[in-house]
Design a protein around this motif. Structure first.
Motif, PDB file in Angstrom:
ATOM      1  N   LYS A  96      37.489  34.421  45.469  1.00  0.00           N
ATOM      2  CA  LYS A  96      38.213  33.302  44.839  1.00  0.00           C
ATOM      3  C   LYS A  96      39.313  32.775  45.755  1.00  0.00           C
ATOM      4  O   LYS A  96      39.556  31.568  45.813  1.00  0.00           O
ATOM      5  N   GLU A 150      36.375  42.316  45.750  1.00  0.00           N
ATOM      6  CA  GLU A 150      35.430  41.335  46.265  1.00  0.00           C
ATOM      7  C   GLU A 150      35.606  39.996  45.533  1.00  0.00           C
ATOM      8  O   GLU A 150      35.673  38.930  46.163  1.00  0.00           O
ATOM      9  N   THR A 151      35.709  40.052  44.214  1.00  0.00           N
ATOM     10  CA  THR A 151      35.906  38.840  43.412  1.00  0.00           C
ATOM     11  C   THR A 151      37.246  38.186  43.728  1.00  0.00           C
ATOM     12  O   THR A 151      37.330  36.965  43.894  1.00  0.00           O
ATOM     13  N   ALA A 191      30.821  39.772  38.161  1.00  0.00           N
ATOM     14  CA  ALA A 191      32.133  39.251  37.755  1.00  0.00           C
ATOM     15  C   ALA A 191      32.251  37.732  37.753  1.00  0.00           C
ATOM     16  O   ALA A 191      33.294  37.190  38.048  1.00  0.00           O
ATOM     17  N   ASN A 235      31.052  35.677  39.858  1.00  0.00           N
ATOM     18  CA  ASN A 235      31.228  35.141  41.209  1.00  0.00           C
ATOM     19  C   ASN A 235      30.359  33.913  41.467  1.00  0.00           C
ATOM     20  O   ASN A 235      30.806  32.948  42.091  1.00  0.00           O
ATOM     21  N   ARG A 266      34.195  45.849  43.638  1.00  0.00           N
ATOM     22  CA  ARG A 266      33.750  44.582  43.051  1.00  0.00           C
ATOM     23  C   ARG A 266      34.943  43.741  42.582  1.00  0.00           C
ATOM     24  O   ARG A 266      34.928  42.516  42.686  1.00  0.00           O
ATOM     25  N   LYS A 267      35.977  44.405  42.087  1.00  0.00           N
ATOM     26  CA  LYS A 267      37.185  43.682  41.666  1.00  0.00           C
ATOM     27  C   LYS A 267      37.840  43.007  42.868  1.00  0.00           C
ATOM     28  O   LYS A 267      38.223  41.831  42.817  1.00  0.00           O
ATOM     29  N   THR A 281      27.349  40.183  46.050  1.00  0.00           N
ATOM     30  CA  THR A 281      28.502  39.383  45.620  1.00  0.00           C
ATOM     31  C   THR A 281      28.191  38.384  44.504  1.00  0.00           C
ATOM     32  O   THR A 281      28.930  38.333  43.517  1.00  0.00           O
TER      33      THR A 281
END
Length: 173
Positions: free
Chosen positions: A64, A59-60, A85, A87, A56-57, A81
């Motif tokens: 971005k 993915e974020t 976080a 997103n 997930r880190k 997604t």
């Protein structure tokens, strides 16, 4: 412009994204494929060896990065997604991006995914269509608050992919 396609697993983000990008002469980026390329391993392998928090880190981070692109792009997200976080907030805050929710009903997604479950590790173990409906219903309930923030909503039930693409184009232009 970056057209960000979001929605639940099986809603058509990748396949509709391909057709939409081709029709508009845009680039197509599937976020999961981008992560696989950058991390040099599969998504399931990342989950297995480094865990969901690491995934997930990343993915974020990559989302971005992609929201800064200058080229016209269709960006197909993973189903989860938008839900992590901040997103969804990042997508909505981008002056280059427009978000499109490919919205399938619980019944439509359950039937479609039950038939194709073997190809999807998250749901491969689900033994009956009733259990599939229960599983997806719980997920949709949790995720809909994020999906519903999208600027454009396109219903996908019982539509051909080209019809969905045409609906998106009508909403965009």
């Amino acid at each position: 412009m970056i057209i960000v396609l979001l929605g639940y697993m099986g809603s058509g983000k990748s396949s509709v994204g391909r057709i939409l990008a081709e029709k508009l002469s845009y680039n197509l980026i599937d976020l999961d494929d981008y992560i696989i390329e950058k991390e040099n391993t599969s998504v399931s392998e990342i989950f297995k060896t480094k865990g969901e928090v690491y995934f997930r880190k990343k993915e974020t981070e990559y989302l971005k990065e992609l929201l800064q692109l200058e080229d016209n792009t269709v960006l197909a997200l993973g189903g989860g997604t938008p839900c992590f976080a901040g997103n969804m907030e990042a997508i909505l805050a981008s002056d280059k991006a427009v978000s499109v929710y490919l919205k399938g009903s619980l019944q439509f997604l359950s039937k479609k995914l039950f038939v194709k479950k073997a190809k999807r590790p998250l749901i491969a173990h689900i033994e009956t269509e009733a259990l599939m409906t229960e599983f997806i219903g719980k997920h949709l309930f949790e995720r809909s608050q994020f999906y519903n923030q999208a600027e454009i909503h396109v219903v996908t039930d019982n539509k051909k992919k080209i019809e969905i693409v045409e609906d998106i184009i009508l909403e965009l232009f």
